[in-house]
Design a protein around this motif. Structure first.
Motif, PDB file in Angstrom:
ATOM      1  N   LEU B  30       0.851  -1.190   0.000  1.00  0.00           N
ATOM      2  CA  LEU B  30       0.000   0.000   0.000  1.00  0.00           C
ATOM      3  C   LEU B  30       0.887   1.240   0.000  1.00  0.00           C
ATOM      4  O   LEU B  30       1.722   1.421   0.877  1.00  0.00           O
ATOM      5  CB  LEU B  30      -0.889   0.013   1.248  1.00  0.00           C
ATOM      6  CG  LEU B  30      -1.725   1.270   1.482  1.00  0.00           C
ATOM      7  CD1 LEU B  30      -2.814   1.408   0.429  1.00  0.00           C
ATOM      8  CD2 LEU B  30      -2.348   1.247   2.875  1.00  0.00           C
ATOM      9  N   SER B  31       0.694   2.082  -1.015  1.00  0.00           N
ATOM     10  CA  SER B  31       1.436   3.344  -1.031  1.00  0.00           C
ATOM     11  C   SER B  31       0.417   4.459  -0.816  1.00  0.00           C
ATOM     12  O   SER B  31      -0.167   4.557   0.260  1.00  0.00           O
ATOM     13  CB  SER B  31       2.196   3.437  -2.364  1.00  0.00           C
ATOM     14  OG  SER B  31       3.075   4.505  -2.363  1.00  0.00           O
ATOM     15  N   GLY B  32       0.127   5.273  -1.822  1.00  0.00           N
ATOM     16  CA  GLY B  32      -0.876   6.320  -1.637  1.00  0.00           C
ATOM     17  C   GLY B  32      -2.289   5.747  -1.539  1.00  0.00           C
ATOM     18  O   GLY B  32      -3.185   6.364  -0.963  1.00  0.00           O
ATOM     19  N   GLY B  33      -2.476   4.589  -2.139  1.00  0.00           N
ATOM     20  CA  GLY B  33      -3.770   3.917  -2.029  1.00  0.00           C
ATOM     21  C   GLY B  33      -4.859   4.467  -2.927  1.00  0.00           C
ATOM     22  O   GLY B  33      -6.013   4.059  -2.816  1.00  0.00           O
ATOM     23  N   HIS B  34      -4.515   5.382  -3.826  1.00  0.00           N
ATOM     24  CA  HIS B  34      -5.588   6.018  -4.596  1.00  0.00           C
ATOM     25  C   HIS B  34      -6.036   5.231  -5.828  1.00  0.00           C
ATOM     26  O   HIS B  34      -6.983   5.635  -6.499  1.00  0.00           O
ATOM     27  CB  HIS B  34      -5.243   7.470  -4.914  1.00  0.00           C
ATOM     28  CG  HIS B  34      -5.726   8.376  -3.809  1.00  0.00           C
ATOM     29  ND1 HIS B  34      -5.457   8.117  -2.488  1.00  0.00           N
ATOM     30  CD2 HIS B  34      -6.500   9.484  -3.827  1.00  0.00           C
ATOM     31  CE1 HIS B  34      -6.032   9.049  -1.744  1.00  0.00           C
ATOM     32  NE2 HIS B  34      -6.670   9.881  -2.531  1.00  0.00           N
ATOM     33  N   LEU B  37      -7.253   1.404  -3.012  1.00  0.00           N
ATOM     34  CA  LEU B  37      -8.396   1.488  -2.092  1.00  0.00           C
ATOM     35  C   LEU B  37      -9.735   1.590  -2.829  1.00  0.00           C
ATOM     36  O   LEU B  37     -10.690   0.910  -2.448  1.00  0.00           O
ATOM     37  CB  LEU B  37      -8.211   2.630  -1.077  1.00  0.00           C
ATOM     38  CG  LEU B  37      -7.075   2.430  -0.065  1.00  0.00           C
ATOM     39  CD1 LEU B  37      -6.931   3.645   0.849  1.00  0.00           C
ATOM     40  CD2 LEU B  37      -7.304   1.175   0.777  1.00  0.00           C
ATOM     41  N   ASP B  52       1.922  -1.203   4.399  1.00  0.00           N
ATOM     42  CA  ASP B  52       2.090   0.232   4.142  1.00  0.00           C
ATOM     43  C   ASP B  52       3.587   0.540   4.005  1.00  0.00           C
ATOM     44  O   ASP B  52       4.355   0.345   4.949  1.00  0.00           O
ATOM     45  CB  ASP B  52       1.480   1.020   5.317  1.00  0.00           C
ATOM     46  CG  ASP B  52       1.372   2.505   5.032  1.00  0.00           C
ATOM     47  OD1 ASP B  52       2.109   3.002   4.151  1.00  0.00           O
ATOM     48  OD2 ASP B  52       0.556   3.163   5.696  1.00  0.00           O
ATOM     49  N   HIS B  78       2.611  15.436  -5.533  1.00  0.00           N
ATOM     50  CA  HIS B  78       2.813  16.848  -5.199  1.00  0.00           C
ATOM     51  C   HIS B  78       4.270  17.153  -4.852  1.00  0.00           C
ATOM     52  O   HIS B  78       4.737  18.268  -5.069  1.00  0.00           O
ATOM     53  CB  HIS B  78       1.860  17.290  -4.073  1.00  0.00           C
ATOM     54  CG  HIS B  78       2.288  16.872  -2.707  1.00  0.00           C
ATOM     55  ND1 HIS B  78       2.960  17.707  -1.847  1.00  0.00           N
ATOM     56  CD2 HIS B  78       2.162  15.697  -2.041  1.00  0.00           C
ATOM     57  CE1 HIS B  78       3.212  17.069  -0.712  1.00  0.00           C
ATOM     58  NE2 HIS B  78       2.739  15.851  -0.806  1.00  0.00           N
ATOM     59  N   ALA B 101      -5.178  13.815 -12.252  1.00  0.00           N
ATOM     60  CA  ALA B 101      -6.310  13.938 -11.323  1.00  0.00           C
ATOM     61  C   ALA B 101      -6.502  15.370 -10.815  1.00  0.00           C
ATOM     62  O   ALA B 101      -6.597  16.306 -11.600  1.00  0.00           O
ATOM     63  CB  ALA B 101      -6.167  12.936 -10.194  1.00  0.00           C
ATOM     64  N   ASP B 102      -6.542  15.550  -9.490  1.00  0.00           N
ATOM     65  CA  ASP B 102      -6.845  16.852  -8.896  1.00  0.00           C
ATOM     66  C   ASP B 102      -5.937  17.079  -7.684  1.00  0.00           C
ATOM     67  O   ASP B 102      -5.220  16.159  -7.280  1.00  0.00           O
ATOM     68  CB  ASP B 102      -8.329  16.902  -8.504  1.00  0.00           C
ATOM     69  CG  ASP B 102      -8.727  15.756  -7.581  1.00  0.00           C
ATOM     70  OD1 ASP B 102      -8.089  15.617  -6.522  1.00  0.00           O
ATOM     71  OD2 ASP B 102      -9.646  14.989  -7.920  1.00  0.00           O
ATOM     72  N   PRO B 103      -5.962  18.276  -7.093  1.00  0.00           N
ATOM     73  CA  PRO B 103      -5.003  18.551  -6.004  1.00  0.00           C
ATOM     74  C   PRO B 103      -5.059  17.543  -4.857  1.00  0.00           C
ATOM     75  O   PRO B 103      -4.004  17.109  -4.375  1.00  0.00           O
ATOM     76  CB  PRO B 103      -5.414  19.945  -5.508  1.00  0.00           C
ATOM     77  CG  PRO B 103      -6.109  20.587  -6.663  1.00  0.00           C
ATOM     78  CD  PRO B 103      -6.762  19.474  -7.430  1.00  0.00           C
ATOM     79  N   GLN B 104      -6.258  17.154  -4.444  1.00  0.00           N
ATOM     80  CA  GLN B 104      -6.342  16.243  -3.297  1.00  0.00           C
ATOM     81  C   GLN B 104      -5.695  14.895  -3.634  1.00  0.00           C
ATOM     82  O   GLN B 104      -4.970  14.325  -2.822  1.00  0.00           O
ATOM     83  CB  GLN B 104      -7.807  15.998  -2.888  1.00  0.00           C
ATOM     84  CG  GLN B 104      -8.535  17.235  -2.376  1.00  0.00           C
ATOM     85  CD  GLN B 104      -9.417  17.832  -3.451  1.00  0.00           C
ATOM     86  OE1 GLN B 104      -8.943  18.138  -4.539  1.00  0.00           O
ATOM     87  NE2 GLN B 104     -10.687  18.013  -3.161  1.00  0.00           N
ATOM     88  N   VAL B 105      -5.952  14.403  -4.826  1.00  0.00           N
ATOM     89  CA  VAL B 105      -5.374  13.118  -5.232  1.00  0.00           C
ATOM     90  C   VAL B 105      -3.851  13.233  -5.346  1.00  0.00           C
ATOM     91  O   VAL B 105      -3.114  12.335  -4.948  1.00  0.00           O
ATOM     92  CB  VAL B 105      -5.993  12.631  -6.564  1.00  0.00           C
ATOM     93  CG1 VAL B 105      -5.256  11.411  -7.103  1.00  0.00           C
ATOM     94  CG2 VAL B 105      -7.478  12.310  -6.377  1.00  0.00           C
ATOM     95  N   HIS B 107      -1.945  14.915  -3.590  1.00  0.00           N
ATOM     96  CA  HIS B 107      -1.337  14.904  -2.262  1.00  0.00           C
ATOM     97  C   HIS B 107      -1.156  13.501  -1.706  1.00  0.00           C
ATOM     98  O   HIS B 107      -0.472  13.299  -0.707  1.00  0.00           O
ATOM     99  CB  HIS B 107      -2.182  15.733  -1.281  1.00  0.00           C
ATOM    100  CG  HIS B 107      -2.040  17.206  -1.504  1.00  0.00           C
ATOM    101  ND1 HIS B 107      -3.092  18.088  -1.459  1.00  0.00           N
ATOM    102  CD2 HIS B 107      -0.954  17.952  -1.811  1.00  0.00           C
ATOM    103  CE1 HIS B 107      -2.663  19.315  -1.715  1.00  0.00           C
ATOM    104  NE2 HIS B 107      -1.363  19.253  -1.938  1.00  0.00           N
ATOM    105  N   ARG B 108      -1.809  12.522  -2.311  1.00  0.00           N
ATOM    106  CA  ARG B 108      -1.717  11.148  -1.815  1.00  0.00           C
ATOM    107  C   ARG B 108      -1.030  10.216  -2.799  1.00  0.00           C
ATOM    108  O   ARG B 108      -0.239   9.355  -2.404  1.00  0.00           O
ATOM    109  CB  ARG B 108      -3.125  10.580  -1.508  1.00  0.00           C
ATOM    110  CG  ARG B 108      -3.860  11.259  -0.388  1.00  0.00           C
ATOM    111  CD  ARG B 108      -3.192  11.150   0.949  1.00  0.00           C
ATOM    112  NE  ARG B 108      -3.155   9.800   1.493  1.00  0.00           N
ATOM    113  CZ  ARG B 108      -2.546   9.472   2.619  1.00  0.00           C
ATOM    114  NH1 ARG B 108      -1.924  10.378   3.333  1.00  0.00           N
ATOM    115  NH2 ARG B 108      -2.537   8.227   3.044  1.00  0.00           N
TER     116      ARG B 108
END
Lengths: 173, 284
Positions: B30-34, B37, B52, B78, B101-105, B107-108
């Motif tokens: 598991l890294s950022g999980g985007h 998950l 993790d 990021h 993607a977008d800023p929130q993604v 960041h992960r």
């Protein structure tokens, strides 16, 4: 409890310790275990951004983060935006410019905006729209949200503007 | 939606991660999980254990040396976007990462996560292929270095073995100085309907000394447009040369139509985007 893991977080400045199942999502932990229901779960597929919270100062979608992944971090939710009884610049701006209609996405929009105006205090409308890429609002058409964020930048500048005497010293430094 | 139950283990070293991975054939890193998950929430993936790896220091660093750039597998988008040294030596990478993607993604999500997930429309796939990246992999049988050309096998399938771990991605230096990533996003999902990474160096007379072009999203797999590069080599970048190279390059993909976009449309879009990317490099 069997299979549960201990986590420690700082949520809105308060130390929190708990036991969670590994599969508990951060959004659910905040809402169900801590009662912080300001964080909304919209799409639940990391598209809409209603669940956006800050982890160590950065906005992320809490429906796609495990609570155990956030162990040891500082979380800020919409409940933690105001301080000392004063609304945050983005909260004031969204109220003044009517940056919401139904309000469901608003907690996420506010959290993203609070990070954005700090990170990009002079961003223009195009950059604001780009930053909203990870937010889906089905009511406003984004017009008033963009205006609210621009207004929040102004409020932030007004808040940061030092008193007249200090300002002159600041310029020379 | 909640994933099926699983165990969670946090690795603080590469050895810990590999041991945990070896102990359970259905474990996943598991890294950022985007990517992982969301698949687990939909129960499309049901690993029994998540390991993790985001707190293993050596996976979280960006190293720039004279002969290579190394990005740790758990470096988040990021971090890449905000790294000034990287912006100087490989602007292409930041350019590509900023349109994921977008800023929130951002960041992960992590560089290694994108590589290991191997979505056929991944923006970074084009960058990895065009810049001749090498994937550093560690497992019970030792270390392997896999060139980008040998990494992507099929949609969501790579040559990484179940008991191996992606440590990081290396980009050889010097890279051609003219580089760009240009994306035509799907209007709803934001994924690349066609994304083109291109690198060019010119000699003193303005002739192409080195060229590399790769396309993601348009065809069923990301691919290197070798014929485009071959057409450009030794040439002055006239409109005709660029047009022909784009035509040849887009012809190398294998296109499949879907309910929205026919194979013909996709191939044409790849051609247009290769051309626009090259035109941008002509002006650079």
């Amino acid at each position: 409890m069997e299979g549960h893991l201990s986590i420690q977080l700082t949520v809105n400045g308060r130390a929190v310790a708990g036991e969670v199942e590994p599969r508990t999502l951060l959004a659910h932990y905040l809402r169900d275990a801590l009662g912080l229901t300001g964080t909304h779960v919209g799409c639940d597929t990391s598209q809409c951004g209603a669940c956006t919270v800050l982890i160590d100062g950065l906005p992320v979608k809490s429906c796609t983060v495990l609570a155990v992944q956030a162990d040891g971090s500082a979380i800020t939710t919409v409940e933690g935006l105001a301080s000392g009884g004063h609304a945050h610049a983005v909260q004031r701006a969204f109220q003044e410019r009517h940056g919401l209609q139904c309000g469901f996405c608003t907690p996420g929009v506010l959290m993203l905006s609070s990070w954005f105006i700090q990170q990009y205090p002079t961003a223009d409308d195009r950059q604001i729209r780009e930053a909203l890429d990870g937010i889906i609002c089905r009511c406003t058409g984004y017009e008033n949200i963009v205006q609210s964020i621009a207004r929040a930048q102004e409020i932030q500048r007004e808040n940061q503007a030092p008193l007249a005497g200090e300002a002159r010293e600041g310029v020379s430094s | 939606m909640i994933p099926a139950a699983f165990q969670y283990e946090r690795a603080f070293s590469v050895e810990e991660a590999l041991t945990a991975l070896a102990s359970d054939p259905d474990a996943k890193l598991l890294s950022g999980g985007h990517s992982l998950l969301p698949m687990m929430k939909l129960r499309l993936a049901r690993p029994t254990k998540l390991i993790d790896i985001t707190r293993i220091p050596e996976l979280c660093t960006i190293t720039i040396e004279s002969d290579r750039i190394s990005i740790g597998a758990a470096v988040r988008y990021h971090q890449v976007a905000g790294d000034r040294r990287l912006a100087d030596v490989m602007p292409l990478l930041g350019e590509a990462v900023r349109v994921i993607a977008d800023p929130q993604v951002r960041h992960r999500g992590t560089i290694g996560g994108s590589a290991a997930h191997a979505d056929p429309a991944s923006d970074l796939a084009a960058v990895f292929l065009a810049s001749e990246a090498e994937f550093r992999v560690l497992g019970p049988r030792g270390e392997r270095r896999i060139p980008a050309d040998g990494w992507y096998v099929a949609p969501l399938v790579t040559t990484l073995e179940p008991d191996e771990m992606l440590m990081g991605i290396d980009f050889p230096r010097p890279l051609s100085s003219r580089q760009t990533y240009l994306k035509f996003p799907h209007p709803a999902s934001g994924y690349a309907l066609a994304g083109v990474a291109a690198l060019l160096s010119l000699d003193a007379e303005g002739r192409v000394r080195k060229a590399s072009v790769a396309v993601t999203g348009a065809a069923s797999m990301p691919f290197r447009a070798e014929a485009a590069a071959d057409r450009l080599l030794g040439q002055t970048l006239t409109k005709d040369v660029v047009r022909e190279a784009s035509e040849l390059g887009s012809g190398e993909g294998e296109y499949t139509g879907d309910v929205q976009y026919s194979a013909l449309y996709r191939q044409n879009l790849a051609r247009v985007m290769i051309q626009r990317a090259l035109e941008r490099l002509v002006q650079a």
